[in-house]
Design a protein around this motif. Structure first.
Motif, mmCIF file in Angstrom:
data_model
loop_
_atom_site.group_PDB
_atom_site.id
_atom_site.type_symbol
_atom_site.label_atom_id
_atom_site.label_comp_id
_atom_site.label_asym_id
_atom_site.label_seq_id
_atom_site.Cartn_x
_atom_site.Cartn_y
_atom_site.Cartn_z
ATOM 1 N N GLU A 159 2.688 11.199 5.133
ATOM 2 C CA GLU A 159 1.262 11.050 5.411
ATOM 3 C C GLU A 159 0.723 9.692 4.945
ATOM 4 O O GLU A 159 -0.045 9.037 5.659
ATOM 5 N N HIS A 160 1.110 9.263 3.743
ATOM 6 C CA HIS A 160 0.601 8.005 3.193
ATOM 7 C C HIS A 160 1.109 6.807 4.008
ATOM 8 O O HIS A 160 0.350 5.865 4.281
ATOM 9 N N SER A 179 0.999 4.167 -2.852
ATOM 10 C CA SER A 179 0.629 5.552 -2.526
ATOM 11 C C SER A 179 1.784 6.524 -2.702
ATOM 12 O O SER A 179 1.577 7.699 -2.998
ATOM 13 N N THR A 180 3.020 6.047 -2.514
ATOM 14 C CA THR A 180 4.184 6.934 -2.666
ATOM 15 C C THR A 180 4.830 6.819 -4.035
ATOM 16 O O THR A 180 5.816 7.509 -4.314
ATOM 17 N N ARG A 211 0.829 -1.204 0.000
ATOM 18 C CA ARG A 211 0.000 0.000 0.000
ATOM 19 C C ARG A 211 0.867 1.259 0.000
ATOM 20 O O ARG A 211 0.569 2.240 -0.689
ATOM 21 N N ILE A 212 1.956 1.233 0.769
ATOM 22 C CA ILE A 212 2.850 2.402 0.805
ATOM 23 C C ILE A 212 3.585 2.550 -0.526
ATOM 24 O O ILE A 212 3.781 3.672 -1.016
ATOM 25 N N GLU A 257 -0.648 6.687 7.395
ATOM 26 C CA GLU A 257 -2.029 6.227 7.249
ATOM 27 C C GLU A 257 -2.091 4.707 7.094
ATOM 28 O O GLU A 257 -2.988 4.058 7.652
ATOM 29 N N SER A 258 -1.143 4.139 6.366
ATOM 30 C CA SER A 258 -1.128 2.689 6.172
ATOM 31 C C SER A 258 -0.895 1.955 7.489
ATOM 32 O O SER A 258 -1.548 0.947 7.773
#
Length: 404
Positions: free
Chosen positions: A310-311, A290-291, A286-287, A314-315
């Motif tokens: 932030e991403h 998102s990144t 997921r990271i 959040e994960s």
């Protein structure tokens, strides 16, 4: 004494003998009078059970007696110094093997599950035939190390193998291991033909729970759970005096509780499993997405989160929320007094610990919220040691494939 000898029978003729040896093994050094107190047996019955074990070299009463605050020998009764009983560690040897999709980890242990030798081996593929050949070679390598230490290593009584997934322990069959891509693999039979030794095959988390029950936090606990967090999420349960196996060999599948969003597909093929959000692989993927860093590793993801990305934060928060909710569901159902949260590098996941504990507190019902949560890092060597512990338990109890 040759370590290649496949079996050295224990002189245990009665259930009382099994109970006494189990107490000595898991709680020793321990005086006879204390064993009698904890088991409800008479001291005469304890002495009768212990005598053949001492004669055969499995147990000794030659450990140094404790002293009191004045430096005098502690006494039991009038004029009788305490003679604590303890297991002779080198009386037998055990091999433990842990199977992962990328590597095999092997250890040799003594009778108390103390690790003597360690060996790691990369796996070229997860093909069952290839893995079995590699397991055979690794086991032979470890047996050879015992032959070199024959003066201080007892005979090999068996080999334990731990694998993720649904494992039929009684028949030694891996029924379904999504991480390995295995279905209905008769692992114990295939390895046993090659190695001519008793083979105990078990689910890896359950093996870790057995090790904690006999040689770790579970020795003094009435009930506990071991939750493992890594590429998958597993849960082993110790309730009412026994590690729970389940009527069909499946229990404690915390990672497959449907507590995550239903649009997420798990490695098991189902949707909404805890693992789709909270496993280390899920967090990393997921990271990465998102990144927009497809080559990011877990250490890099942890650093990003610590640096305030932030991403990434959040994960980890989402993982903590789902894990905490899953822990609360499990604790509400079975009520353990302690949950050990373990895994490779799990102690570094402080990023989700606060959110996990918060979610647990929000969902734990009543006094279930008093259950202690303990984070503890484990290495793959510990997983292999767990496999060895299952052999020790089967050996003492006379369970398949080590019946007396």
């Amino acid at each position: 004494m040759s370590p290649l000898r496949p079996h050295r029978p224990l002189p245990l003729a009665t259930p009382a003998g099994v109970e006494v040896l189990t107490r000595i093994l898991t709680q020793g050094p321990i005086p006879r009078v204390e064993i009698a107190r904890r088991t409800g047996l008479s001291q005469a019955a304890v002495t009768k059970a212990v005598a053949p074990l001492i004669e055969a070299g499995f147990v000794t009463d030659q450990a140094a007696a404790p002293v009191d605050n004045a430096g005098q020998l502690a006494m039991v009764g009038i004029g009788r110094p305490v003679s604590p009983l303890t297991v002779v560690p080198h009386s037998v040897s055990i091999i433990g093997l842990k199977v992962t999709p990328t590597a095999l980890i092997g250890v040799t242990t003594d009778f108390t599950a103390g690790i003597r030798n360690v060996s790691h081996r990369a796996l070229p593929s997860t093909d069952a035939q290839t893995v079995i050949e590699q397991l055979t070679d690794l086991a032979k390598e470890l047996i050879a190390t015992l032959k070199n230490d024959a003066a201080v290593a007892g005979p090999v009584i068996g080999i334990g193998v731990s694998v993720s997934g649904d494992v039929d322990e009684r028949h030694g069959v891996v029924r379904d291991s999504p991480f390995m891509g295995w279905r209905e693999v008769p692992l114990a039979e295939l390895l046993g033909r090659r190695l001519k030794l008793p083979i105990v095959v078990t689910n890896d988390v359950r093996a870790l729970t057995v090790a904690e029950h006999w040689f770790g936090v579970g020795v003094d606990a009435d009930s506990f759970a071991v939750v493992t967090i890594g590429s998958g999420i597993g849960c082993g349960l110790y309730i009412n005096g026994e590690v729970v196996s389940g009527a069909y060999g499946v229990s404690g599948e915390l990672g497959h509780l449907p507590l995550a969003p239903g649009n997420l597909v798990c490695t098991c093929g189902r949707r909404g499993c805890v693992e789709t959000v909270a496993s280390s692989d899920a967090i990393l993927n997921r990271i990465r997405k998102s990144t927009k860093q497809p080559k990011l590793d877990l250490a890099g993801a942890i650093k990003l989160a610590h640096d305030g990305d932030e991403h990434a934060r959040e994960s980890f928060d989402q993982a903590g929320e789902v894990i905490g909710s899953a822990l609360a569901a499990m604790v509400n159902l079975v009520g353990p007094e302690l949950v050990v949260i373990a895994g490779e590098g799990v102690a570094e996941y402080d990023l989700y610990e606060d959110r996990m504990r918060q979610a647990f507190g929000e969902h734990a019902f009543g006094a279930a919220g008093d259950c202690r949560l303990m984070l503890r890092s484990h290495t793959f060597d510990d997983w292999a040691r767990g496999a060895a512990a299952t052999v020790i338990r089967a050996y003492v109890r006379g369970e398949p494939p080590l019946q007396r």
